[in-house]
Design a protein around this motif. Structure first.
Motif, PDB file in Angstrom:
ATOM      1  N   ALA A 149      67.896 -41.960 -52.013  1.00 16.90           N
ATOM      2  CA  ALA A 149      68.600 -42.636 -50.989  1.00 16.90           C
ATOM      3  C   ALA A 149      70.092 -42.529 -51.306  1.00 16.90           C
ATOM      4  O   ALA A 149      70.821 -43.140 -50.252  1.00 16.90           O
ATOM      5  CB  ALA A 149      68.111 -44.148 -50.961  1.00 16.90           C
ATOM      6  N   ALA A 150      70.575 -42.245 -52.294  1.00 19.64           N
ATOM      7  CA  ALA A 150      72.130 -42.070 -52.352  1.00 19.64           C
ATOM      8  C   ALA A 150      72.385 -40.833 -51.623  1.00 19.64           C
ATOM      9  O   ALA A 150      73.581 -40.454 -51.659  1.00 19.64           O
ATOM     10  CB  ALA A 150      72.552 -41.950 -53.796  1.00 19.64           C
ATOM     11  N   VAL A 151      71.673 -39.764 -51.438  1.00 16.59           N
ATOM     12  CA  VAL A 151      71.938 -38.397 -50.818  1.00 16.59           C
ATOM     13  C   VAL A 151      71.745 -38.580 -49.193  1.00 16.59           C
ATOM     14  O   VAL A 151      70.689 -38.597 -48.919  1.00 16.59           O
ATOM     15  CB  VAL A 151      71.065 -37.543 -51.194  1.00 16.59           C
ATOM     16  CG1 VAL A 151      71.451 -36.276 -50.814  1.00 16.59           C
ATOM     17  CG2 VAL A 151      71.412 -37.349 -52.845  1.00 16.59           C
ATOM     18  N   ALA A 152      72.775 -38.478 -48.722  1.00 12.05           N
ATOM     19  CA  ALA A 152      72.680 -38.329 -47.069  1.00 12.05           C
ATOM     20  C   ALA A 152      72.934 -37.031 -46.526  1.00 12.05           C
ATOM     21  O   ALA A 152      74.460 -36.959 -46.418  1.00 12.05           O
ATOM     22  CB  ALA A 152      73.575 -39.754 -46.324  1.00 12.05           C
ATOM     23  N   HIS A 153      72.190 -36.431 -46.176  1.00  9.18           N
ATOM     24  CA  HIS A 153      72.510 -34.919 -45.432  1.00  9.18           C
ATOM     25  C   HIS A 153      73.168 -35.361 -44.011  1.00  9.18           C
ATOM     26  O   HIS A 153      72.447 -36.068 -43.362  1.00  9.18           O
ATOM     27  CB  HIS A 153      71.304 -34.306 -45.320  1.00  9.18           C
ATOM     28  CG  HIS A 153      70.601 -33.755 -46.636  1.00  9.18           C
ATOM     29  ND1 HIS A 153      71.260 -33.236 -47.792  1.00  9.18           N
ATOM     30  CD2 HIS A 153      69.471 -33.855 -47.557  1.00  9.18           C
ATOM     31  CE1 HIS A 153      70.726 -32.953 -48.625  1.00  9.18           C
ATOM     32  NE2 HIS A 153      69.359 -33.254 -48.487  1.00  9.18           N
ATOM     33  N   CYS A 154      74.147 -34.722 -43.778  1.00  4.22           N
ATOM     34  CA  CYS A 154      74.496 -34.647 -42.846  1.00  4.22           C
ATOM     35  C   CYS A 154      74.516 -32.992 -41.778  1.00  4.22           C
ATOM     36  O   CYS A 154      75.713 -32.777 -41.545  1.00  4.22           O
ATOM     37  CB  CYS A 154      76.016 -35.238 -42.456  1.00  4.22           C
ATOM     38  SG  CYS A 154      75.931 -37.018 -43.062  1.00  4.22           S
ATOM     39  N   PRO A 155      73.708 -32.412 -41.625  1.00 10.12           N
ATOM     40  CA  PRO A 155      73.755 -30.999 -41.132  1.00 10.12           C
ATOM     41  C   PRO A 155      74.102 -31.064 -39.617  1.00 10.12           C
ATOM     42  O   PRO A 155      73.750 -32.317 -38.973  1.00 10.12           O
ATOM     43  CB  PRO A 155      72.314 -30.542 -41.325  1.00 10.12           C
ATOM     44  CG  PRO A 155      71.331 -31.528 -41.358  1.00 10.12           C
ATOM     45  CD  PRO A 155      72.404 -33.079 -41.916  1.00 10.12           C
ATOM     46  N   ASP A 156      74.618 -30.045 -39.026  1.00  8.27           N
ATOM     47  CA  ASP A 156      74.660 -30.046 -37.694  1.00  8.27           C
ATOM     48  C   ASP A 156      73.315 -29.868 -36.867  1.00  8.27           C
ATOM     49  O   ASP A 156      73.130 -30.501 -35.801  1.00  8.27           O
ATOM     50  CB  ASP A 156      75.525 -28.643 -37.491  1.00  8.27           C
ATOM     51  CG  ASP A 156      76.931 -28.669 -37.869  1.00  8.27           C
ATOM     52  OD1 ASP A 156      77.559 -29.557 -37.895  1.00  8.27           O
ATOM     53  OD2 ASP A 156      77.252 -27.550 -38.329  1.00  8.27           O
ATOM     54  N   VAL A 157      72.302 -29.394 -37.580  1.00  6.79           N
ATOM     55  CA  VAL A 157      71.122 -29.548 -36.936  1.00  6.79           C
ATOM     56  C   VAL A 157      70.098 -29.494 -38.031  1.00  6.79           C
ATOM     57  O   VAL A 157      70.282 -28.950 -39.074  1.00  6.79           O
ATOM     58  CB  VAL A 157      70.927 -28.020 -36.157  1.00  6.79           C
ATOM     59  CG1 VAL A 157      71.057 -26.885 -36.806  1.00  6.79           C
ATOM     60  CG2 VAL A 157      69.530 -28.144 -35.152  1.00  6.79           C
ATOM     61  N   VAL A 158      68.638 -29.796 -37.610  1.00 11.27           N
ATOM     62  CA  VAL A 158      67.639 -29.851 -38.580  1.00 11.27           C
ATOM     63  C   VAL A 158      66.478 -28.968 -37.956  1.00 11.27           C
ATOM     64  O   VAL A 158      66.127 -29.553 -36.791  1.00 11.27           O
ATOM     65  CB  VAL A 158      67.301 -31.125 -38.901  1.00 11.27           C
ATOM     66  CG1 VAL A 158      66.158 -31.260 -40.073  1.00 11.27           C
ATOM     67  CG2 VAL A 158      68.161 -32.062 -39.469  1.00 11.27           C
ATOM     68  N   VAL A 159      65.785 -28.074 -38.463  1.00 16.38           N
ATOM     69  CA  VAL A 159      64.666 -27.429 -38.087  1.00 16.38           C
ATOM     70  C   VAL A 159      63.588 -27.966 -38.705  1.00 16.38           C
ATOM     71  O   VAL A 159      63.354 -27.686 -39.948  1.00 16.38           O
ATOM     72  CB  VAL A 159      64.982 -26.001 -37.948  1.00 16.38           C
ATOM     73  CG1 VAL A 159      63.724 -25.182 -37.397  1.00 16.38           C
ATOM     74  CG2 VAL A 159      66.026 -25.488 -37.252  1.00 16.38           C
ATOM     75  N   ALA A 160      62.511 -28.538 -37.954  1.00 19.52           N
ATOM     76  CA  ALA A 160      61.476 -28.910 -38.483  1.00 19.52           C
ATOM     77  C   ALA A 160      60.279 -27.677 -38.373  1.00 19.52           C
ATOM     78  O   ALA A 160      59.569 -27.917 -37.124  1.00 19.52           O
ATOM     79  CB  ALA A 160      61.019 -30.358 -37.804  1.00 19.52           C
ATOM     80  N   ALA A 161      60.298 -26.893 -39.274  1.00 20.05           N
ATOM     81  CA  ALA A 161      59.341 -25.756 -39.096  1.00 20.05           C
ATOM     82  C   ALA A 161      57.956 -25.862 -39.368  1.00 20.05           C
ATOM     83  O   ALA A 161      57.494 -26.886 -39.998  1.00 20.05           O
ATOM     84  CB  ALA A 161      59.782 -24.753 -40.335  1.00 20.05           C
TER      85      ALA A 161
END
Length: 442
Positions: A35-47
């Protein structure tokens, strides 16, 4: 949402959902176990499938967009900002071949699914201390199994990988087809290729003699000395670790453990003779709790009892050549009963046995007797103290190592410490050849 480059969008290319930060499902899809890692990508692809993986990789490569891959999120060590996060957690499949004693699983599969499926045939995989962890990420780090001394690293047992390279080419690699690339992927960590499936060997293990002995922290010095002497005598059938645990004083924690230091000797023995093998540790000091006995392999999590609930944490690790008297004194000073540490868990897991072989060419455990793993919880009021405490512990222990340690235990430490200089050089060349733009993030 729409992500567009020259009129071709990711939504046009994949069957799975595509999320941007404004979409309701974005946060859940990007979440890591830590929970200390917060990804902030421009987009997420749920393959949804391997075809979605191929399409996403090709799109990222053609448009020079950074790519990060995540399945269960257990291996997330640092946050990703920008680019594409490719979520493979829906690629969940398990196929057991009881005659060949192999399992073929998708990239989103967790060890629990494999354990339960294999147990129906009297077989077991080489999972780690928690069955909630994903198979592929764990294996790419080499995989330090509960039964590693008996059967080797998880990477040793891989038969083949289904991969996608950064040019969008999907193919199978094994010991006969592209064996050099196979050797690098098997334990070489993330950042080389995207793995969509893996096939690995299973073992005829239906049960183990295992669990944990728990001692009061007041006996930590005598128990650690006994453990050091005892562990040097063990045969490959025995697998063990000693853990310094400071559990919180919370309602869900057993009263014997709550709010104090306890010493746990985790143990898993394959075949007959387990009780006899463990006898010296039962006699090392008064036993607070004895939870060791015959376990069906489906209950293998009871050996380590790792937490299953996400929390904010920081972890790190190293390796130790031997628990000498000098090393023992350093450990007791750092995490024993009189130490003012904020680290709730410090573990020394016995290596050697089958893990000392050369089968896994990328795993750097040679010359190490123990793998060290330490965890700190990033929660008030101690969160600010954890990084310095972890750094201090590892600095204290490094003089007793050789500069290396199993990749799975290194946490946020420099991943190059997981490999030899030769392997690091080969990995660097391979990454340059496979991903010249440097888009695939480890």
């Amino acid at each position: 949402m729409t992500v567009q480059t020259e009129f071709i969008t990711l939504e046009d290319l994949v069957r799975g959902e595509v999320f941007d930060p404004s979409d309701p499902g974005y946060a859940a899809e990007a979440a890591a176990f830590n929970a200390a890692v917060a990804h902030c990508p421009d987009v997420v692809v749920a393959a949804r499938d391997a075809a979605d993986v191929v399409a996403t990789v090709r799109w990222a490569s053609l448009n020079s967009v950074p790519l990060h891959v995540q399945a269960t999120g257990h291996g997330a060590e640092r946050a990703m900002t920008g680019g594409v996060l490719l979520s493979t957690k829906r690629l969940r499949s398990v196929a057991i071949d009881p005659h060949a004693r192999t399992a073929t699983v998708g990239a989103g599969t967790r060890w629990r699914e494999v354990i339960d499926a294999a147990a129906q045939h009297g077989l077991a995989p080489l999972n780690g201390s928690s069955s909630d962890v994903g198979v592929v990420g764990y294996t790419l780090g080499g995989g330090l199994p509960v039964l590693g001394r008996t059967f080797g690293f998880a990477a040793d047992s891989v038969v083949s990988f289904e991969i996608v390279t950064m040019d969008g080419d999907a193919r199978t690699v094994n010991r006969t087809h592209e064996p050099e690339l196979f050797d690098l992927v098997a334990g070489g960590g993330h950042g080389l290729v995207v793995v969509t499936a893996v096939t690995f060997r299973l073992y005829r293990v239906a049960q183990v003699y295992g669990g944990a002995l728990v001692f009061d922290g007041a006996h930590s010095a005598s128990v650690l000395r006994a453990f050091a002497a005892w562990s040097r005598t063990l045969k490959d059938a025995s697998n063990t670790a000693i853990r310094f645990l400071r559990a919180p004083d919370a309602p869900d924690v057993p009263r014997e453990l709550a709010g104090k230091l306890t010493i746990h000797v985790s143990f898993a023995h394959v075949g007959p003779g387990g009780e006899k093998a463990l006898a010296p540790m039962r006699a090392a000091a008064p036993v607070l709790l004895d939870a060791v006995g015959v376990l069906p392999y489906t209950e293998i999590d009871r050996v380590y009892s790792d937490p299953e609930t996400p929390m904010p944490f920081l972890s790190g690790g190293t390796g130790i050549v031997d628990l000498t008297e000098e090393a023992i004194k350093a450990v007791i000073a750092a995490v024993g009963p009189d130490a003012a540490t904020v680290l709730p868990l410090v573990e020394f897991r016995l290596l050697g046995g089958a893990m000392a072989s050369d089968a896994s060419r990328t795993v750097s455990a040679h010359g190490l007797a123990y793998a060290v793993h330490a965890v700190g919880v990033l929660a008030p009021p101690i969160a600010e103290l954890v990084p310095a405490a972890l750094d201090g512990l590892l600095a204290t222990l490094r003089p007793f190592g050789n500069g290396h340690g199993p990749r799975n235990f290194l946490g946020g430490e420099d991943p190059s410490a997981g490999y030899s200089e030769k392997v690091n050089a080969v990995l660097a060349v391979a990454r340059e050849e496979l991903d010249p733009q440097g888009l695939l993030r480890p």
